[in-house]
Design an enzyme around this catalytic site. Structure first.
Site, short mmCIF file in Angstrom:
data_model
loop_
_atom_site.label_atom_id
_atom_site.label_comp_id
_atom_site.label_asym_id
_atom_site.label_seq_id
_atom_site.Cartn_x
_atom_site.Cartn_y
_atom_site.Cartn_z
N GLU A 27 -46.32 -80.11 -53.19
CA GLU A 27 -46.05 -81.18 -54.16
C GLU A 27 -46.88 -81.04 -55.44
OE1 GLU A 27 -44.63 -84.74 -51.14
OE2 GLU A 27 -46.67 -84.81 -51.92
N GLU B 90 -39.76 -82.90 -46.44
CA GLU B 90 -40.49 -84.05 -45.92
C GLU B 90 -39.66 -85.32 -46.08
OE1 GLU B 90 -44.38 -84.85 -47.45
OE2 GLU B 90 -44.95 -82.73 -47.55
#
Length: 663
Positions: free
Chosen positions: A146, A297
């Site tokens: 991320e 995710e």
């Protein structure tokens, strides 16, 4: 990575002893988890002291997983540099826009541009790739974790030097920069690139050009960091490479994924915000077009940290998410996380198993999602998503411009999702595409909220209209130059010149009691708006109240075989929603858009194409049940029964229908 749909979880074997590890792997296999992601936060386990590198533990885990029919995505651990790299070295740390130097103890605390950090990152990645890169159980790589999730642009001394070099490469001379940025305003004129500041603390706002360019500089450097990591991996491994991103983060996805092999993203959208989940699927399907995306995710139940938490999913929603992601072009649906962490800042986060090894609150929903995966897998593998006829352009550069100039708290992600949601509720099959995407095969094109449209895009979109497409530009589109300044030749620059209108003025309509009429509907007008003199174009929407009464806010210009439609303001409220739906319906019909279904709001149709014909995967997302009307006859591929007319679905239910070619 072909030949199956993946159902996976993020796994942290380095945090548990061997008995727990073995039991976790056995249980994963038992419930159908067939892929895991590992290693993204494990740098200190791999290299506890500088130069003492050992990744054998992770190689053994990958082998053990493969023995249990579970494949692995291996990560580079660069989001969490270890203490030996950061302790006593504030010059290596991220510095935020307030000038605060980050400390050790979280993640993304180091500056990813610092040369020593880059050197050590390359070294640890090389060791991982050499030892793990050819293991049979390895099917993919994830770079870092991320990018820019927790931090925005860094303003450390390393970045200052790189910033000046970036500016010099872009502008060549300081005089060109001064001219482009208009630095004569407030006496900001610079004599050399080294004088150009970073966007740190100031008494009031920075120059818009500086603020926007610094964000673009930061995005360029993150893409460079990703390319550098990918180059190291490819020297030792043929497994495809991705990065788990989000539209929330400050990265240029079009540039970032040029050097990667497949797209993946993280999403924690609630059932109440399922349109954001579907927006993501429609976008990421097109970031690496023709290649399935991964959801790397999502929560099996709820997201949480020490400071906040979200409501748990309703029973059944996880199944609907999984099926819709597969139907809209996904190959993997993965959870964060497998076993709840017993410590750290995310210990309250929902998981498949609790920290003490018992099924967590979302466990039964995970089992339900796995049953759904098995049920639809053969159909998904035999079909592919159908390209839409309607496209909405997503732009990370537009996100940057709105971050610099948010007016009164405008947020690009919110604006573009709300715009998208209207198409979704109308049952129009849609693609969300990038600025650089080809427009072949589309009939209707929307470019909302893009302050700056590059000349190459305008040329491409104009050619699209010339060949018969309808391009709807606006609102908040075309009013800025690439340097984030105002055009001086005409209000909307190159866009205005090809659309046949004259922009009289632009101003905020939100509090001026402005309203307009179009398509037989009168509605309030909102946002910073462009007011047009129609000239040789057709005035479709007229302002009837406010400072610009009697002028046009929607125009239509014939362009070759197609049209360019200018939407100068955003219709607001309930009446505005009706007006926008009428506008969309009108131009969709005129453009010949056929991919439109009669489906209830809260239910989505994902069209797919295979050797046997057109397949509709219909999923109820809102938990209220729904229905879709078939144009003719079909076959329910899950039950084998014929279906016709109105097909109903229960809460979070899904149907897979092969449409008959003979209506």
């Amino acid at each position: 990575m072909n030949g199956k749909l993946y159902h996976g979880a993020c796994f942290y074997p380095e945090l548990w002893d061997e008995d727990v590890l073995d039991e976790d792997i056995r249980m994963m296999e038992r419930i159908g988890i067939n892929v895991v992601r590992i290693g993204e936060f494990a740098w200190s386990r791999m290299e506890p002291e500088k130069g003492r590198i050992d990744v054998g533990f992770f190689a053994d885990v990958i082998r053990k997983l493969r023995d249990n029919k579970i494949e692995t995505v291996m990560c580079t651990p660069t989001a969490t540099p270890p203490i030996w790299l950061t302790h006593g070295h504030p010059e290596r740390m991220h510095v935020n826009e307030k000038g605060e130097t980050m400390g050790h103890g979280s993640r993304q605390h180091a500056c990813t541009n610092h040369p020593y950090f880059r050197e050590r990152a390359r070294l640890i990645i090389k060791h991982i790739a050499k030892e793990i890169g050819e293991l049979p159980g390895l099917i993919g790589w994830q770079l870092d974790n991320e990018f820019k999730c927790h931090v925005a642009e860094c303003i450390c001394e390393t970045c200052r030097t790189l910033w000046h070099k970036w500016l010099e490469d872009r502008y060549q001379t300081i005089d060109r920069l001064n001219e482009a940025w208009g630095t004569g305003v407030w006496s900001e004129t610079y004599q050399c690139f080294e004088q150009v500041p970073q966007p740190g603390p100031t008494p009031f706002l920075h120059n818009s050009s500086l603020r926007t360019m610094y964000q673009l500089f930061s995005m360029d450097k993150i893409s460079e960091f990703a390319r550098e990591q990918a180059e190291v991996i490819r020297a030792y491994s043929d497994a495809p490479i991705t990065h788990n991103s989000s539209v929330m983060f400050g990265v240029d996805h079009e540039d970032l994924f040029k050097s990667l092999d497949f797209a993946s993203f993280d999403t924690y959208a609630s059932q109440e915000n399922s349109q954001a989940f579907l927006f993501n699927c429609d976008l990421w399907r097109n970031i690496k077009k023709g290649r399935p995306f991964w959801i790397m995710e999502t929560s099996p139940s709820y997201s949480a940290s020490l400071e906040s938490y979200a409501a748990p999913h309703q029973n059944g929603y996880l199944k609907a998410e999984a099926v819709s992601s597969y139907a809209l072009g996904g190959a993997a649906f993965c959870y964060w996380l497998w076993r709840q962490q017993r410590a750290g800042s995310e210990q309250p986060h929902g998981s498949v198993l609790s920290a003490w090894g018992e099924p967590d609150v979302g466990y039964e929903n995970v089992l339900e999602a796995e049953r759904a995966r098995r049920e639809v897998e053969h159909i998904m593998l035999a079909t592919a998503p159908l390209q839409a006829e309607t496209a909405v352009v997503y732009s990370d550069r537009a996100k940057v411009f709105l971050k610099t100039e948010p007016h009164r708290g405008l947020h690009y992600r919110t604006l573009i999702t709300e715009f998208y949601d209207r198409l979704l509720k109308m049952g129009i099959h849609r693609d969300v595409i990038l600025e650089g995407s080809p427009l072949d095969g589309y009939k209707l094109l929307f470019t909302p909220f893009i302050h700056y449209l590059p000349p190459a895009f305008i040329k491409k979109a104009e050619a699209f209209a010339q060949s018969g497409g309808i391009w709807i530009a606006g609102p908040l589109t075309g009013g800025r130059t690439e340097h984030h300044t105002i055009h001086t030749d005409c209000g909307l620059g190159p866009l205005e010149k090809c659309s046949g209108v004259k922009t009289l003025f632009t101003f905020p309509m939100d509090e001026r009691n402005s309203s307009g009429t179009a398509f037989g509907v009168k509605a309030p007008l909102s946002l910073w708006s462009a007011v047009f003199e129609a000239g040789g174009t057709k005035a479709v929407g007229m302002i009837e109240k406010g400072p610009a009464s009697g002028k046009a806010f929607i125009t239509e210009h014939k362009c070759g075989k197609g049209k360019i439609v200018m939407l100068g303001s955003m219709p607001a409220g309930e009446a505005g929603d009706i007006m926008m739906k009428k506008l969309i319906s009108h131009y969709a019909e005129e453009a010949g858009v056929e991919q439109k279904t009669d489906v209830t709001p809260g239910t989505v149709v994902a069209p797919r194409k295979g050797a046997d014909g057109l397949v509709w995967v219909v999923i109820n997302m809102d938990g209220k049940g729904g229905a879709v009307t078939l144009d003719g006859n079909g076959t329910d591929l899950l039950s084998g029964r014929p279906v016709t007319g109105r097909v109903t679905l229960g809460p979070h239910d899904y149907r897979v229908i092969l449409l008959s070619e003979n209506k």
